[in-house]
Design a protein around this motif. Structure first.
Motif, PDB file in Angstrom:
ATOM      1  N   LYS A  46       0.835  -1.208   0.000  1.00 51.21           N
ATOM      2  CA  LYS A  46       0.000   0.000   0.000  1.00 51.21           C
ATOM      3  C   LYS A  46       0.867   1.255   0.000  1.00 51.21           C
ATOM      4  N   GLU A  47       0.468   2.208  -0.798  1.00 52.47           N
ATOM      5  CA  GLU A  47       1.209   3.468  -0.862  1.00 52.47           C
ATOM      6  C   GLU A  47       1.142   4.194   0.476  1.00 52.47           C
ATOM      7  N   ASN A  48       2.190   4.918   0.763  1.00 55.19           N
ATOM      8  CA  ASN A  48       2.281   5.733   1.983  1.00 55.19           C
ATOM      9  C   ASN A  48       2.281   4.903   3.268  1.00 55.19           C
ATOM     10  N   LYS A  49       2.538   3.605   3.139  1.00 55.38           N
ATOM     11  CA  LYS A  49       2.662   2.772   4.327  1.00 55.38           C
ATOM     12  C   LYS A  49       4.063   2.193   4.365  1.00 55.38           C
ATOM     13  N   PHE A  50       4.713   2.283   5.540  1.00 51.08           N
ATOM     14  CA  PHE A  50       6.083   1.803   5.675  1.00 51.08           C
ATOM     15  C   PHE A  50       6.085   0.338   6.101  1.00 51.08           C
ATOM     16  N   TYR A  51       6.827  -0.461   5.348  1.00 50.04           N
ATOM     17  CA  TYR A  51       7.020  -1.866   5.694  1.00 50.04           C
ATOM     18  C   TYR A  51       8.507  -2.065   5.977  1.00 50.04           C
ATOM     19  N   ASN A  52       8.836  -2.323   7.215  1.00 47.46           N
ATOM     20  CA  ASN A  52      10.227  -2.511   7.625  1.00 47.46           C
ATOM     21  C   ASN A  52      10.870  -3.620   6.781  1.00 47.46           C
ATOM     22  N   PRO A  53      11.916  -3.301   6.000  1.00 47.33           N
ATOM     23  CA  PRO A  53      12.533  -4.314   5.139  1.00 47.33           C
ATOM     24  C   PRO A  53      13.185  -5.460   5.897  1.00 47.33           C
ATOM     25  N   LYS A  54      13.403  -5.286   7.192  1.00 50.86           N
ATOM     26  CA  LYS A  54      13.927  -6.384   7.997  1.00 50.86           C
ATOM     27  C   LYS A  54      12.811  -7.361   8.388  1.00 50.86           C
ATOM     28  N   ARG A  55      11.568  -6.887   8.308  1.00 51.62           N
ATOM     29  CA  ARG A  55      10.436  -7.715   8.725  1.00 51.62           C
ATOM     30  C   ARG A  55       9.479  -8.056   7.586  1.00 51.62           C
ATOM     31  N   PHE A  56       9.651  -7.382   6.458  1.00 41.73           N
ATOM     32  CA  PHE A  56       8.816  -7.648   5.279  1.00 41.73           C
ATOM     33  C   PHE A  56       9.716  -7.797   4.060  1.00 41.73           C
ATOM     34  N   TYR A  57       9.400  -8.775   3.235  1.00 41.48           N
ATOM     35  CA  TYR A  57      10.131  -8.953   1.989  1.00 41.48           C
ATOM     36  C   TYR A  57       9.352  -8.275   0.868  1.00 41.48           C
ATOM     37  N   HIS A  58       9.996  -7.386   0.130  1.00 44.73           N
ATOM     38  CA  HIS A  58       9.358  -6.612  -0.930  1.00 44.73           C
ATOM     39  C   HIS A  58       9.633  -7.270  -2.280  1.00 44.73           C
ATOM     40  N   PHE A  59       8.574  -7.381  -3.122  1.00 43.88           N
ATOM     41  CA  PHE A  59       8.741  -8.029  -4.418  1.00 43.88           C
ATOM     42  C   PHE A  59       7.629  -7.586  -5.380  1.00 43.88           C
ATOM     43  N   GLU A  60       8.003  -6.867  -6.407  1.00 44.44           N
ATOM     44  CA  GLU A  60       7.114  -6.484  -7.502  1.00 44.44           C
ATOM     45  C   GLU A  60       5.770  -5.906  -7.032  1.00 44.44           C
ATOM     46  N   GLY A  61       5.844  -4.944  -6.111  1.00 43.83           N
ATOM     47  CA  GLY A  61       4.638  -4.274  -5.658  1.00 43.83           C
ATOM     48  C   GLY A  61       3.864  -5.017  -4.583  1.00 43.83           C
ATOM     49  N   TYR A  62       4.450  -6.089  -4.056  1.00 45.31           N
ATOM     50  CA  TYR A  62       3.822  -6.870  -2.986  1.00 45.31           C
ATOM     51  C   TYR A  62       4.801  -6.967  -1.812  1.00 45.31           C
ATOM     52  N   VAL A  63       4.267  -7.294  -0.655  1.00 50.57           N
ATOM     53  CA  VAL A  63       5.114  -7.534   0.509  1.00 50.57           C
ATOM     54  C   VAL A  63       4.683  -8.831   1.187  1.00 50.57           C
ATOM     55  N   TYR A  64       5.641  -9.456   1.834  1.00 54.78           N
ATOM     56  CA  TYR A  64       5.411 -10.712   2.541  1.00 54.78           C
ATOM     57  C   TYR A  64       5.962 -10.567   3.956  1.00 54.78           C
TER      58      TYR A  64
END
Length: 332
Positions: free
Chosen positions: A130-148
């Protein structure tokens, strides 16, 4: 495309009927279905005899051919001569209606593809970024517009610098790749590893290699081993349109102590199939991650309601790791 479905089963009569019911609803039906039953009783045979499943050939194997690896190789020996693709499914899965249609399209779309895997949508944890929402890269894996959202084991690996630098389905030189799968975006991705619950290969692959005898018995990671060796013949891909549900039926599984040993020893074996002569840094990382996962599993002894399970599996992992110092697995 002429294709064979092989289902290896062991004491899961209800599960395999549920799977075959979903096969019957497919927009594209397999040319033949081979059920390879390792059960010591007749329950599966009897329940299948009462149902009118189209195109099924049932084989109940004796003890000498029992076990996932042996049953798969037994099934391969019974496949019709003109088959072009052999598909495997775990007996505790249920397919979406267009599973085989999308599977066959993937093979037809690229002659260089020799292995195709599907996606368990009930286990898929990806969400849109989601835009304007921070996902900590240590706790979320970012991939092609999605997070896990990463589990604790991967969060710790992120902070300790032990995380894979490759995408999902790829095995780094120190093994221990990402196991998050892919978002359900309709795309197809090239990978190293396919998952045995849902994979298929062109028949020509089996004319040169079969499932390794090293994994005879329960067969943990035999799918990873075969996937790596199959890359000699072409590309492995996961198509996120090839969808199913996976329910992990508890029947037919080994005790947790033996499972823990296999996690480590079989994991070491597959790592060395991919990287036969690892550098020192790769060895350090493999052992570091293995011990980290062992400690996390042991911590479940104190943090989980199933404390005995955590203790038993972690002891199996520890013994498996120690055994590598004294006697490493031998390759075929």
């Amino acid at each position: 495309m002429i294709f064979t479905l092989i289902i290896c089963t062991y004491k899961r009569a209800k599960s395999i009927v549920d799977l075959l019911d979903s096969v019957g609803k497919q927009t594209l039906y397999p040319t033949e279905i081979l059920v390879i039953d390792g059960s010591p009783d007749n329950e599966t045979n009897e329940i299948l005899a009462k149902r009118n499943f189209k195109g099924i050939k049932y084989f109940q194997v004796s003890e000498k051919d029992r076990g996932l690896t042996k049953q798969r190789n037994y099934g391969i020996s019974k496949v019709r001569e003109d088959a072009e693709v052999i598909s495997f499914l775990d007996d505790d899965t249920i397919l979406d209606p267009n599973y085989f249609e999308e599977l066959v399209k993937t093979f037809q779309g690229d002659e260089n593809i020799t292995g195709v895997g599907g996606v368990a949508i009930n286990e898929n944890g990806w969400i849109e970024n989601k835009e304007n929402k921070f996902y900590n890269p240590k706790r979320f894996y970012h991939f092609e517009g999605y997070v896990y959202k990463e589990g604790l084991r991967n969060v710790l690996r992120n902070y300790l610098g032990l995380q894979s630098n490759l995408g999902p389905g790829k095995m780094p030189l120190f093994s221990h790749g990402r196991t998050c799968g892919f978002p359900l975006n309709g795309k197809t991705y090239e990978v190293d590893l396919l998952i045995g619950m849902s994979f298929a290969f062109r028949k020509k692959v089996f004319e040169s290699i079969q499932f390794s005898k090293y994994f005879e018995g329960y067969g943990l990671y035999e799918d990873a081993d075969f996937s790596i060796r199959a890359q000699k013949f072409g590309k492995n891909v996961i198509n996120t349109k090839v969808q199913l549900h996976h329910f992990h039926a508890p029947g037919g599984r080994p005790n947790l102590y033996q499972y823990g040993k296999m996690v480590v020893r079989n994991g070491w074996y597959v790592w060395r199939v991919k990287n036969p002569q690892p550098e020192i840094i790769h060895r350090i990382k493999w052992h570091s991650i293995t011990l980290l996962l062992l400690l996390l599993r042991f911590s479940n002894t104190f943090t989980s309601s199933n404390s005995k399970q955590g203790f038993t599996e972690s002891m199996g992992r520890f013994v498996g790791w120690l055994s590598l110092l004294m006697k490493k697995p031998k390759f075929e």
